[in-house]
Design a protein around this motif. Sequence first.
Motif, PDB file in Angstrom:
ATOM      1  N   GLY A   1       0.853  -1.194   0.000  1.00 39.91           N
ATOM      2  CA  GLY A   1       0.000   0.000   0.000  1.00 39.91           C
ATOM      3  C   GLY A   1       0.880   1.232   0.000  1.00 39.91           C
TER       4      GLY A   1
ATOM      5  N   ALA B   1      10.046  13.189  -4.800  1.00 38.44           N
ATOM      6  CA  ALA B   1      10.831  11.960  -4.586  1.00 38.44           C
ATOM      7  C   ALA B   1      10.593  10.956  -5.702  1.00 38.44           C
ATOM      8  N   SER B   2      11.558  10.044  -5.845  1.00 35.95           N
ATOM      9  CA  SER B   2      11.415   8.939  -6.791  1.00 35.95           C
ATOM     10  C   SER B   2      10.389   7.965  -6.215  1.00 35.95           C
TER      11      SER B   2
ATOM     12  N   SER C   1       0.487   0.273  -5.830  1.00 36.34           N
ATOM     13  CA  SER C   1       0.462   0.455  -4.375  1.00 36.34           C
ATOM     14  C   SER C   1      -0.661   1.385  -3.953  1.00 36.34           C
ATOM     15  N   PHE C   2      -1.145   2.196  -4.878  1.00 39.73           N
ATOM     16  CA  PHE C   2      -2.225   3.110  -4.487  1.00 39.73           C
ATOM     17  C   PHE C   2      -3.400   3.076  -5.471  1.00 39.73           C
TER      18      PHE C   2
ATOM     19  N   GLY D   1      11.148   6.875 -10.001  1.00 41.03           N
ATOM     20  CA  GLY D   1      11.666   5.662  -9.376  1.00 41.03           C
ATOM     21  C   GLY D   1      11.673   4.475 -10.322  1.00 41.03           C
ATOM     22  N   ASP D   2      11.530   3.281  -9.729  1.00 40.18           N
ATOM     23  CA  ASP D   2      11.664   2.038 -10.489  1.00 40.18           C
ATOM     24  C   ASP D   2      10.913   0.953  -9.733  1.00 40.18           C
TER      25      ASP D   2
ATOM     26  N   LYS E   1      20.869   6.814  -2.910  1.00 40.31           N
ATOM     27  CA  LYS E   1      19.700   7.091  -2.056  1.00 40.31           C
ATOM     28  C   LYS E   1      19.495   5.926  -1.085  1.00 40.31           C
TER      29      LYS E   1
ATOM     30  N   GLY F   1      11.004   6.178   3.196  1.00 40.58           N
ATOM     31  CA  GLY F   1       9.682   6.459   3.762  1.00 40.58           C
ATOM     32  C   GLY F   1       9.237   5.377   4.739  1.00 40.58           C
TER      33      GLY F   1
ATOM     34  N   ARG G   1       9.704   2.112   4.375  1.00 47.47           N
ATOM     35  CA  ARG G   1       9.067   1.031   3.634  1.00 47.47           C
ATOM     36  C   ARG G   1       9.937  -0.204   3.451  1.00 47.47           C
TER      37      ARG G   1
ATOM     38  N   ASP H   1      14.910  12.913   2.817  1.00 49.31           N
ATOM     39  CA  ASP H   1      13.449  12.808   2.732  1.00 49.31           C
ATOM     40  C   ASP H   1      12.923  12.029   3.919  1.00 49.31           C
TER      41      ASP H   1
ATOM     42  N   ARG I   1       6.398  17.568   5.245  1.00 51.29           N
ATOM     43  CA  ARG I   1       5.044  17.881   4.769  1.00 51.29           C
ATOM     44  C   ARG I   1       4.795  19.350   4.469  1.00 51.29           C
TER      45      ARG I   1
ATOM     46  N   ARG J   1       5.003  10.935  -0.268  1.00 47.50           N
ATOM     47  CA  ARG J   1       3.557  10.645  -0.238  1.00 47.50           C
ATOM     48  C   ARG J   1       2.681  11.841  -0.612  1.00 47.50           C
TER      49      ARG J   1
ATOM     50  N   ILE K   1       2.219  11.954  -4.240  1.00 47.99           N
ATOM     51  CA  ILE K   1       1.260  10.937  -4.727  1.00 47.99           C
ATOM     52  C   ILE K   1      -0.149  11.516  -4.630  1.00 47.99           C
TER      53      ILE K   1
HETATM   54  C1  LIG Z   1       4.230   4.168  -2.861  1.00 48.71           C
HETATM   55  C2  LIG Z   1       5.686   4.498  -2.762  1.00 48.71           C
HETATM   56  C3  LIG Z   1       6.551   4.053  -3.769  1.00 48.71           C
HETATM   57  C4  LIG Z   1       7.918   4.356  -3.701  1.00 48.71           C
HETATM   58  N1  LIG Z   1       8.743   3.965  -4.735  1.00 48.71           N
HETATM   59  C5  LIG Z   1      10.069   4.293  -4.695  1.00 48.71           C
HETATM   60  C6  LIG Z   1      10.930   3.990  -5.798  1.00 48.71           C
HETATM   61  O1  LIG Z   1      10.533   3.425  -6.798  1.00 48.71           O
HETATM   62  N2  LIG Z   1      12.239   4.362  -5.701  1.00 48.71           N
HETATM   63  C7  LIG Z   1      12.723   5.046  -4.619  1.00 48.71           C
HETATM   64  O2  LIG Z   1      13.908   5.414  -4.591  1.00 48.71           O
HETATM   65  N3  LIG Z   1      11.933   5.331  -3.554  1.00 48.71           N
HETATM   66  C8  LIG Z   1      10.612   5.002  -3.583  1.00 48.71           C
HETATM   67  N4  LIG Z   1       9.802   5.371  -2.539  1.00 48.71           N
HETATM   68  C9  LIG Z   1      10.369   6.158  -1.412  1.00 48.71           C
HETATM   69  C10 LIG Z   1      10.356   7.654  -1.720  1.00 48.71           C
HETATM   70  O3  LIG Z   1      11.258   7.993  -2.748  1.00 48.71           O
HETATM   71  C11 LIG Z   1      10.750   8.507  -0.493  1.00 48.71           C
HETATM   72  O4  LIG Z   1      11.990   8.058  -0.008  1.00 48.71           O
HETATM   73  C12 LIG Z   1       9.722   8.483   0.630  1.00 48.71           C
HETATM   74  O5  LIG Z   1       8.415   8.373   0.128  1.00 48.71           O
HETATM   75  C13 LIG Z   1       9.858   9.774   1.461  1.00 48.71           C
HETATM   76  O6  LIG Z   1       9.008   9.783   2.551  1.00 48.71           O
HETATM   77  P1  LIG Z   1       7.569  10.514   2.580  1.00 48.71           P
HETATM   78  O7  LIG Z   1       6.660   9.686   1.731  1.00 48.71           O
HETATM   79  O8  LIG Z   1       7.193  10.467   4.017  1.00 48.71           O
HETATM   80  O9  LIG Z   1       7.722  11.914   2.034  1.00 48.71           O
HETATM   81  C14 LIG Z   1       8.438   5.092  -2.582  1.00 48.71           C
HETATM   82  C15 LIG Z   1       7.555   5.542  -1.593  1.00 48.71           C
HETATM   83  C16 LIG Z   1       6.202   5.264  -1.661  1.00 48.71           C
HETATM   84  C17 LIG Z   1       5.285   5.792  -0.593  1.00 48.71           C
END
Ligand SMILES: Cc1cc2nc3c(=O)[nH]c(=O)nc-3n(C[C@H](O)[C@H](O)[C@H](O)COP(=O)(O)O)c2cc1C
Length: 351
Positions: A47, A98-99, A105-106, A135-136, A226, A251, A253, A281, A285, A305, A308
Motif C-alpha cells: 500500500g 521523490a522517486s 500500491s495506491f 523511481g523504479d 539514495k 519512507g 518502507r 526525505d 510535509r 507521499r 502521490i
Molecule cells: C508508494 C511508494 C513508492 C515508492 N517507490 C520508490 C521507488 O521506486 N524508488 C525510490 O527510490 N523510492 C521510492 N519510494 C520512497 C520515496 O522515494 C521517499 O523516499 C519516501 O516516500 C519519502 O518519505 P515521505 O513519503 O514520508 O515523504 C516510494 C515511496 C512510496 C510511498
Amino acid sequence: MTTEIKTVEDVRNIAREKLKGICGVYKDCDGDPRRLCQGQSYGRALGIGGTGSGASFNNNYLALRKYKLKMELIQKDIVPNTFYDFFGRKLTMPIMAASVAGVNSFGGDRVITEQQFCHAVVQGCRDAGTLGWRGDTYTYSLENSYGIDAIAEVGGHGVKIVKPRNQDTIISFFKKAEEIGCVAVGVDIDGCGSYAMATHKKPVFKKSLEEIKELISSTNLPVIIKGIMTVEDAGKAIEAGAAAIVVSNHGGRVLDHTLGTADVLPHIAEKSKGKIRIIVDGGIRTGYDVLKMLALGAESVLIGRDIIRAAVGAGVKGVRIHMEYMQKTLQKAMKITSCRSINEVSPKILY
Ligand SMILES: Cc1cc2nc3c(=O)[nH]c(=O)nc-3n(C[C@H](O)[C@H](O)[C@H](O)COP(=O)(O)O)c2cc1C
C-alpha cells in the motif's frame, strides 16, 4: 457546475475520494500506527504505508517534530530567496518530488496509470520551477521505462533512480537516461529490501563499494546514492565518488524500527557536509519541515507521499499547486526565522 481546483485542500479533497481504503489523506500524514495505511504489509503488498509495524514511517515524522523553530523578528524586513542550484539547474526551491514508482500500491489504473502519474510529477514540478525524480519497480523495463519517458517529454528535466538490480541492467538504464539528457541518475540502495521486486522475480541486491564505483564510472551523469542512514555509508558513498546522497529510509518502507531521518541527518552532515551534496526525505510535509531539514544539514529535500496525493487529486496541476505551497511555506518560515537565502539557514534557527 465544476468548481475550479485552486488550493492544496481542493486537491486533497479529490484525492481522499479516489484513495478510499488506501490512504485517508489526513491533515497530518504521520504514519501513526492507527492510520488506515499502516499495517497493510503483513502478508500482502505494501500500500502506501510503512513496512511491518510502520514504526520507521512514524519515526520520520516524530523525529522532525522534536525540533522547534526560533522566531527572530525585530529587524529590517526581508523577502527570502528560496532559489536553489541543482547540478546547474536553477530551481525556485530546494524541494523536489521523490522517486516514487508503482501505482499498484495506491489503486493502480483505477486511480491513475503509471504513465499519467510519471507525467503529472515531472511536468507539475517543472511548472512550479522545480524537478521531479522518478523511481523504479517490477513493472518497469528498458522497453517500458515510464519514468525516463516522462522525463524525456520535459527535455530531460528530471532525475532517474534505478532499483539495485544487476549491474548491467542499472548501467543500461543509466545510458538511456544519459541519451535523453537527464539531470542526474542514481540507485536507491535500500531498495535491496523491496517486497514488490522480490515477489515479482526481479532480483535486487546489496551493492558493494566496488560495484558502486563501477556504476559511477559507467556514466557522465552525476550519480546519487539514495538510502543512506549512517555516517559510515555516507563515507563510502563519498569514497566511491558519488555526486550526492539521499538520507532516507525509503519512507519507512524497507525495514521496520529504523531511526527517523531527522535523527541521523545531523550526524551525517557533521562528517560529510562540503564533501558531497546531502539531500534528505521522510515525513516532510510543509516548508516549515523543509527549513528544519536544511538547518539540520541538508541542502535540499524530497517529498514522497504528498506528491502521490497531489498527482492523484489533480494531475499536473495538483503537483504544481502542492510544490508552490511548499515554496510559500518555506519562504514564510525563512522570513520569520531571519534567513535571507537557503545558504543562510543554520542550526541556530532551531531549538
Ligand atoms: C508508494 C511508494 C513508492 C515508492 N517507490 C520508490 C521507488 O521506486 N524508488 C525510490 O527510490 N523510492 C521510492 N519510494 C520512497 C520515496 O522515494 C521517499 O523516499 C519516501 O516516500 C519519502 O518519505 P515521505 O513519503 O514520508 O515523504 C516510494 C515511496 C512510496 C510511498
